[in-house]
Design a protein around this motif. Structure first.
Motif, PDB file in Angstrom:
ATOM      1  N   LEU A  65       0.828  -1.206   0.000  1.00 30.29           N
ATOM      2  CA  LEU A  65       0.000   0.000   0.000  1.00 30.29           C
ATOM      3  C   LEU A  65       0.866   1.260   0.000  1.00 30.29           C
ATOM      4  O   LEU A  65       0.566   2.227  -0.716  1.00 30.29           O
ATOM      5  N   VAL A  66       1.929   1.254   0.783  1.00 27.41           N
ATOM      6  CA  VAL A  66       2.848   2.391   0.796  1.00 27.41           C
ATOM      7  C   VAL A  66       3.440   2.591  -0.594  1.00 27.41           C
ATOM      8  O   VAL A  66       3.529   3.728  -1.106  1.00 27.41           O
ATOM      9  N   ARG A  67       3.833   1.498  -1.238  1.00 26.93           N
ATOM     10  CA  ARG A  67       4.427   1.595  -2.569  1.00 26.93           C
ATOM     11  C   ARG A  67       3.432   2.153  -3.583  1.00 26.93           C
ATOM     12  O   ARG A  67       3.736   3.063  -4.346  1.00 26.93           O
ATOM     13  N   ARG A  68       2.213   1.607  -3.568  1.00 23.63           N
ATOM     14  CA  ARG A  68       1.211   2.041  -4.541  1.00 23.63           C
ATOM     15  C   ARG A  68       0.702   3.453  -4.256  1.00 23.63           C
ATOM     16  O   ARG A  68       0.360   4.184  -5.190  1.00 23.63           O
ATOM     17  N   ALA A  69       0.634   3.806  -2.983  1.00 22.07           N
ATOM     18  CA  ALA A  69       0.174   5.157  -2.638  1.00 22.07           C
ATOM     19  C   ALA A  69       1.123   6.208  -3.197  1.00 22.07           C
ATOM     20  O   ALA A  69       0.693   7.270  -3.654  1.00 22.07           O
ATOM     21  N   ALA A  70       2.410   5.932  -3.129  1.00 19.83           N
ATOM     22  CA  ALA A  70       3.437   6.800  -3.725  1.00 19.83           C
ATOM     23  C   ALA A  70       3.264   8.259  -3.326  1.00 19.83           C
ATOM     24  O   ALA A  70       3.373   9.167  -4.142  1.00 19.83           O
ATOM     25  N   GLY A  71       2.943   8.472  -2.042  1.00 22.61           N
ATOM     26  CA  GLY A  71       2.820   9.828  -1.539  1.00 22.61           C
ATOM     27  C   GLY A  71       1.478  10.489  -1.792  1.00 22.61           C
ATOM     28  O   GLY A  71       1.258  11.623  -1.357  1.00 22.61           O
ATOM     29  N   ARG A  72       0.558   9.808  -2.478  1.00 23.16           N
ATOM     30  CA  ARG A  72      -0.744  10.409  -2.769  1.00 23.16           C
ATOM     31  C   ARG A  72      -1.685  10.358  -1.569  1.00 23.16           C
ATOM     32  O   ARG A  72      -2.653  11.125  -1.495  1.00 23.16           O
ATOM     33  N   ILE A  73      -1.442   9.465  -0.638  1.00 21.94           N
ATOM     34  CA  ILE A  73      -2.231   9.334   0.582  1.00 21.94           C
ATOM     35  C   ILE A  73      -1.317   8.710   1.627  1.00 21.94           C
ATOM     36  O   ILE A  73      -0.396   7.953   1.280  1.00 21.94           O
ATOM     37  N   GLU A  74      -1.535   9.027   2.900  1.00 24.52           N
ATOM     38  CA  GLU A  74      -0.705   8.473   3.961  1.00 24.52           C
ATOM     39  C   GLU A  74      -1.243   7.111   4.401  1.00 24.52           C
ATOM     40  O   GLU A  74      -2.460   6.902   4.459  1.00 24.52           O
ATOM     41  N   THR A 130       8.115  -1.931   6.295  1.00 19.86           N
ATOM     42  CA  THR A 130       7.033  -1.382   5.468  1.00 19.86           C
ATOM     43  C   THR A 130       7.346  -0.011   4.889  1.00 19.86           C
ATOM     44  O   THR A 130       6.759   0.394   3.892  1.00 19.86           O
ATOM     45  N   GLY A 131       8.256   0.721   5.528  1.00 15.76           N
ATOM     46  CA  GLY A 131       8.569   2.063   5.067  1.00 15.76           C
ATOM     47  C   GLY A 131       7.598   3.124   5.528  1.00 15.76           C
ATOM     48  O   GLY A 131       7.619   4.253   5.025  1.00 15.76           O
ATOM     49  N   VAL A 132       6.746   2.813   6.508  1.00 16.64           N
ATOM     50  CA  VAL A 132       5.799   3.807   7.011  1.00 16.64           C
ATOM     51  C   VAL A 132       6.529   4.859   7.830  1.00 16.64           C
ATOM     52  O   VAL A 132       7.620   4.617   8.358  1.00 16.64           O
ATOM     53  N   THR A 133       5.915   6.019   7.924  1.00 14.61           N
ATOM     54  CA  THR A 133       6.512   7.122   8.677  1.00 14.61           C
ATOM     55  C   THR A 133       5.664   7.497   9.895  1.00 14.61           C
ATOM     56  O   THR A 133       5.909   8.528  10.521  1.00 14.61           O
ATOM     57  N   GLN A 134       4.671   6.667  10.207  1.00 19.31           N
ATOM     58  CA  GLN A 134       3.809   6.923  11.350  1.00 19.31           C
ATOM     59  C   GLN A 134       3.217   5.614  11.840  1.00 19.31           C
ATOM     60  O   GLN A 134       3.107   4.649  11.072  1.00 19.31           O
ATOM     61  N   ILE A 135       2.869   5.579  13.118  1.00 18.14           N
ATOM     62  CA  ILE A 135       2.259   4.384  13.704  1.00 18.14           C
ATOM     63  C   ILE A 135       1.120   4.801  14.628  1.00 18.14           C
ATOM     64  O   ILE A 135       1.084   5.920  15.135  1.00 18.14           O
ATOM     65  N   HIS A 136       0.186   3.862  14.811  1.00 20.56           N
ATOM     66  CA  HIS A 136      -1.001   4.083  15.637  1.00 20.56           C
ATOM     67  C   HIS A 136      -1.138   2.886  16.573  1.00 20.56           C
ATOM     68  O   HIS A 136      -1.086   1.733  16.125  1.00 20.56           O
ATOM     69  N   PHE A 137      -1.320   3.156  17.850  1.00 20.99           N
ATOM     70  CA  PHE A 137      -1.480   2.048  18.792  1.00 20.99           C
ATOM     71  C   PHE A 137      -2.175   2.527  20.055  1.00 20.99           C
ATOM     72  O   PHE A 137      -2.208   3.725  20.352  1.00 20.99           O
ATOM     73  N   ALA A 138      -2.737   1.571  20.772  1.00 17.72           N
ATOM     74  CA  ALA A 138      -3.267   1.826  22.108  1.00 17.72           C
ATOM     75  C   ALA A 138      -2.294   1.246  23.116  1.00 17.72           C
ATOM     76  O   ALA A 138      -1.613   0.251  22.840  1.00 17.72           O
ATOM     77  N   ALA A 139      -2.231   1.847  24.281  1.00 22.29           N
ATOM     78  CA  ALA A 139      -1.325   1.389  25.332  1.00 22.29           C
ATOM     79  C   ALA A 139      -2.090   1.459  26.652  1.00 22.29           C
ATOM     80  O   ALA A 139      -2.055   2.477  27.347  1.00 22.29           O
TER      81      ALA A 139
END
Length: 252
Positions: free
Chosen positions: A172-181, A200-209
């Motif tokens: 998804l990161v590859r196909r998004a190619a900067g068009r969507i996060e 994955t090459g993501v620049t953000q993460i989401h989690f509960a703690a």
């Protein structure tokens, strides 16, 4: 505890209350998703919680969930009207964006409703949540959401956890190619976060703690339950743990 900005990873924490947001900020989060009822996957929070966050917790983005009930994402017209009102009220009260997800009964993206919410949000963030994870074709859904102008997609990679869905997230990161996060979320832990980010090459993460806090006021009668058939414990509440957030952040 300050996040190392050189790592270039935005930390988003899933919060269930104003108190949770305070804890997330203290632990170094950059952004929070504000909910109620985390046990149900996160529902629309109260306006009061948003207003307190925006008034008292500075330098952190607060993005409320707009989800009026549990279960799926094909909403009735009544539910949709309610969601639009909630979204508008949140944005009028300085929300930094809105989180939502609209599907047709066949699980495909409802582009009309999605586009209307993007228009309502204006120049603020729009997040299509994990409704994405039950779409029949993730790549078609990706293109639909790009066409609608959505800011980012919250996803586990259509798997029970991000760790299991890394291959799809990477694609998804590859196909998004900067068009969507692409924002990975679900099952991120100190043990797997570094590998998830690097692979994955993501620049953000989401989690509960979350951690448990005892709620002693019901101790006089343990036979009483206030919910439905699930019978959750009434003497325990879940709260966000700053320590657990820090453990994830320090593992990146």
């Amino acid at each position: 505890m300050a996040v190392d900005e050189d790592k270039k990873v935005t930390i988003e924490v899933c919060c269930g209350s104003y108190e949770d947001v305070v804890a997330a900020k203290q632990a170094g989060a950059h952004r929070v998703e504000l909910n109620s009822a985390l046990f149900l996957g996160g529902l629309t929070p109260s306006l009061g919680s948003l207003r307190l966050c925006k008034k008292n917790v500075t330098d952190i983005k607060v993005i409320p969930m707009v989800r009026p009930r549990q279960a799926g994402f094909a909403y009735s017209n009544y539910e949709y009207d309610e969601m639009k009102e909630d979204a508008k009220i949140f944005l009028e009260n300085d929300a930094d964006g809105i989180v939502f997800g609209f599907l047709h009964k066949d699980g495909t993206v409802d582009e009309d409703r999605t586009r209307e919410f993007v228009d309502i949000a204006g120049n603020r963030d729009t997040v299509f949540h994990r409704a994405f994870d039950v779409t029949p074709d993730p790549f078609a859904a990706l293109e639909s959401l790009i066409k609608c102008g959505v800011t980012r997609i919250l996803t586990s990679g259509q798997a029970p956890s991000v760790f299991e869905g890394m291959e799809l997230i990477k694609e998804l990161v590859r196909r998004a190619a900067g068009r969507i996060e692409i924002l990975p979320g679900a099952g991120i832990t100190p043990a797997n976060v570094s590998r998830i980010v690097s692979y994955t090459g993501v620049t953000q993460i989401h989690f509960a703690a979350l951690e448990n806090r005892v709620e002693p006021s019901v101790a006089n009668n343990r036979s009483i339950y206030f919910g439905g058939a699930l019978y959750p414990r009434e003497d325990i509440i879940e709260i966000t743990s700053a320590q657990k957030i820090s453990e994830v952040v320090n593992s990146i």
